[in-house]
Design a protein around this motif. Sequence first.
Motif, PDB file in Angstrom:
ATOM      1  N   SER A  29       0.847  -1.192   0.000  1.00  0.00           N
ATOM      2  CA  SER A  29       0.000   0.000   0.000  1.00  0.00           C
ATOM      3  C   SER A  29       0.888   1.250   0.000  1.00  0.00           C
ATOM      4  CB  SER A  29      -0.912   0.000   1.221  1.00  0.00           C
ATOM      5  OG  SER A  29      -0.146   0.176   2.401  1.00  0.00           O
ATOM      6  N   VAL A  30       0.296   2.380  -0.290  1.00  0.00           N
ATOM      7  CA  VAL A  30       1.060   3.636  -0.343  1.00  0.00           C
ATOM      8  C   VAL A  30       1.735   3.940   0.995  1.00  0.00           C
ATOM      9  CG1 VAL A  30       0.903   6.133  -0.715  1.00  0.00           C
ATOM     10  CG2 VAL A  30      -0.309   4.574  -2.234  1.00  0.00           C
ATOM     11  N   PRO A  31       1.034   3.862   2.135  1.00  0.00           N
ATOM     12  CA  PRO A  31       1.728   4.134   3.412  1.00  0.00           C
ATOM     13  C   PRO A  31       2.874   3.163   3.688  1.00  0.00           C
ATOM     14  CG  PRO A  31      -0.649   4.199   3.743  1.00  0.00           C
ATOM     15  CD  PRO A  31      -0.415   3.696   2.358  1.00  0.00           C
ATOM     16  N   GLU A  32       2.672   1.870   3.374  1.00  0.00           N
ATOM     17  CA  GLU A  32       3.741   0.899   3.602  1.00  0.00           C
ATOM     18  C   GLU A  32       4.937   1.163   2.695  1.00  0.00           C
ATOM     19  OE1 GLU A  32       1.622  -2.705   2.866  1.00  0.00           O
ATOM     20  OE2 GLU A  32       1.183  -3.035   4.977  1.00  0.00           O
ATOM     21  N   THR A  33       4.673   1.538   1.448  1.00  0.00           N
ATOM     22  CA  THR A  33       5.749   1.850   0.503  1.00  0.00           C
ATOM     23  C   THR A  33       6.516   3.077   0.975  1.00  0.00           C
ATOM     24  OG1 THR A  33       4.471   0.902  -1.310  1.00  0.00           O
ATOM     25  CG2 THR A  33       6.264   2.394  -1.910  1.00  0.00           C
ATOM     26  N   TRP A  34       5.804   4.107   1.419  1.00  0.00           N
ATOM     27  CA  TRP A  34       6.435   5.335   1.902  1.00  0.00           C
ATOM     28  C   TRP A  34       7.289   5.047   3.137  1.00  0.00           C
ATOM     29  CZ3 TRP A  34       7.812   9.697   0.024  1.00  0.00           C
ATOM     30  CH2 TRP A  34       8.108  10.777   0.840  1.00  0.00           C
ATOM     31  N   LYS A  35       6.756   4.218   4.052  1.00  0.00           N
ATOM     32  CA  LYS A  35       7.495   3.878   5.267  1.00  0.00           C
ATOM     33  C   LYS A  35       8.783   3.122   4.926  1.00  0.00           C
ATOM     34  CE  LYS A  35       7.004   1.495   9.665  1.00  0.00           C
ATOM     35  NZ  LYS A  35       6.141   0.692  10.526  1.00  0.00           N
ATOM     36  N   LEU A  74      11.339   5.592   3.528  1.00  0.00           N
ATOM     37  CA  LEU A  74      11.967   6.404   4.578  1.00  0.00           C
ATOM     38  C   LEU A  74      12.959   5.585   5.398  1.00  0.00           C
ATOM     39  CD1 LEU A  74       8.949   8.561   5.809  1.00  0.00           C
ATOM     40  CD2 LEU A  74      10.861   9.268   4.364  1.00  0.00           C
ATOM     41  N   GLU A  75      12.630   4.322   5.684  1.00  0.00           N
ATOM     42  CA  GLU A  75      13.550   3.464   6.426  1.00  0.00           C
ATOM     43  C   GLU A  75      14.842   3.216   5.644  1.00  0.00           C
ATOM     44  OE1 GLU A  75      11.389  -0.049   7.420  1.00  0.00           O
ATOM     45  OE2 GLU A  75      10.194   0.963   8.950  1.00  0.00           O
ATOM     46  N   SER A  76      14.716   3.047   4.333  1.00  0.00           N
ATOM     47  CA  SER A  76      15.923   2.834   3.529  1.00  0.00           C
ATOM     48  C   SER A  76      16.776   4.099   3.500  1.00  0.00           C
ATOM     49  CB  SER A  76      15.567   2.382   2.119  1.00  0.00           C
ATOM     50  OG  SER A  76      14.873   3.385   1.424  1.00  0.00           O
ATOM     51  N   LEU A  77      16.136   5.272   3.496  1.00  0.00           N
ATOM     52  CA  LEU A  77      16.907   6.520   3.553  1.00  0.00           C
ATOM     53  C   LEU A  77      17.637   6.654   4.887  1.00  0.00           C
ATOM     54  CD1 LEU A  77      14.633   9.248   1.902  1.00  0.00           C
ATOM     55  CD2 LEU A  77      16.757   8.287   1.034  1.00  0.00           C
ATOM     56  N   LYS A  78      16.972   6.276   5.985  1.00  0.00           N
ATOM     57  CA  LYS A  78      17.611   6.334   7.301  1.00  0.00           C
ATOM     58  C   LYS A  78      18.817   5.406   7.353  1.00  0.00           C
ATOM     59  CE  LYS A  78      13.504   7.584   9.937  1.00  0.00           C
ATOM     60  NZ  LYS A  78      12.532   7.133  10.948  1.00  0.00           N
ATOM     61  N   LYS A  79      18.657   4.180   6.815  1.00  0.00           N
ATOM     62  CA  LYS A  79      19.772   3.229   6.802  1.00  0.00           C
ATOM     63  C   LYS A  79      20.932   3.767   5.989  1.00  0.00           C
ATOM     64  CE  LYS A  79      17.063  -0.976   7.385  1.00  0.00           C
ATOM     65  NZ  LYS A  79      16.601  -2.213   6.717  1.00  0.00           N
ATOM     66  N   LEU A  80      20.624   4.389   4.873  1.00  0.00           N
ATOM     67  CA  LEU A  80      21.663   4.960   4.023  1.00  0.00           C
ATOM     68  C   LEU A  80      22.410   6.055   4.771  1.00  0.00           C
ATOM     69  CD1 LEU A  80      22.950   5.049   1.199  1.00  0.00           C
ATOM     70  CD2 LEU A  80      21.238   6.743   0.574  1.00  0.00           C
ATOM     71  N   GLY A  81      21.687   6.900   5.487  1.00  0.00           N
ATOM     72  CA  GLY A  81      22.317   7.965   6.274  1.00  0.00           C
ATOM     73  C   GLY A  81      23.192   7.404   7.380  1.00  0.00           C
ATOM     74  N   LYS A  82      22.716   6.347   8.041  1.00  0.00           N
ATOM     75  CA  LYS A  82      23.504   5.734   9.114  1.00  0.00           C
ATOM     76  C   LYS A  82      24.774   5.092   8.570  1.00  0.00           C
ATOM     77  CE  LYS A  82      19.759   4.885  12.340  1.00  0.00           C
ATOM     78  NZ  LYS A  82      18.945   3.874  13.040  1.00  0.00           N
ATOM     79  N   CYS A  83      24.696   4.456   7.417  1.00  0.00           N
ATOM     80  CA  CYS A  83      25.883   3.832   6.816  1.00  0.00           C
ATOM     81  C   CYS A  83      26.931   4.883   6.502  1.00  0.00           C
ATOM     82  CB  CYS A  83      25.507   3.086   5.543  1.00  0.00           C
ATOM     83  SG  CYS A  83      24.574   1.591   5.845  1.00  0.00           S
TER      84      CYS A  83
END
Length: 78
Positions: free
Chosen positions: A43-49, A52-61
């Motif tokens: 769904s759209v909310p699950e895709t958006w979430k 965002l989680e992948s962006l956070k992981k990228l920032g942490k890496c």
Amino acid sequence: MRAHPKPRVVITVGLRYLHTALEGVSNPEDPDCESEGWLLEKSVPETWKAFLESLKKLGKCNQVEAEGADAGQAPEAG
């Protein structure tokens, strides 16, 4: 003169739908075979979430790599 972005978006969305519909075909030899296509796997909310989680992981890496580089520097001799 620049082209409007709407036709590009419509074509991209149409190609995505066609691609997923063709992946789900059970019998590619049968032209009357039914298949199901979608634009998003979730769904759209699950895709958006998930996005965002992948962006956070990228920032942490990137942050960990930067901290590791700072810690690996030799201290200056005094």
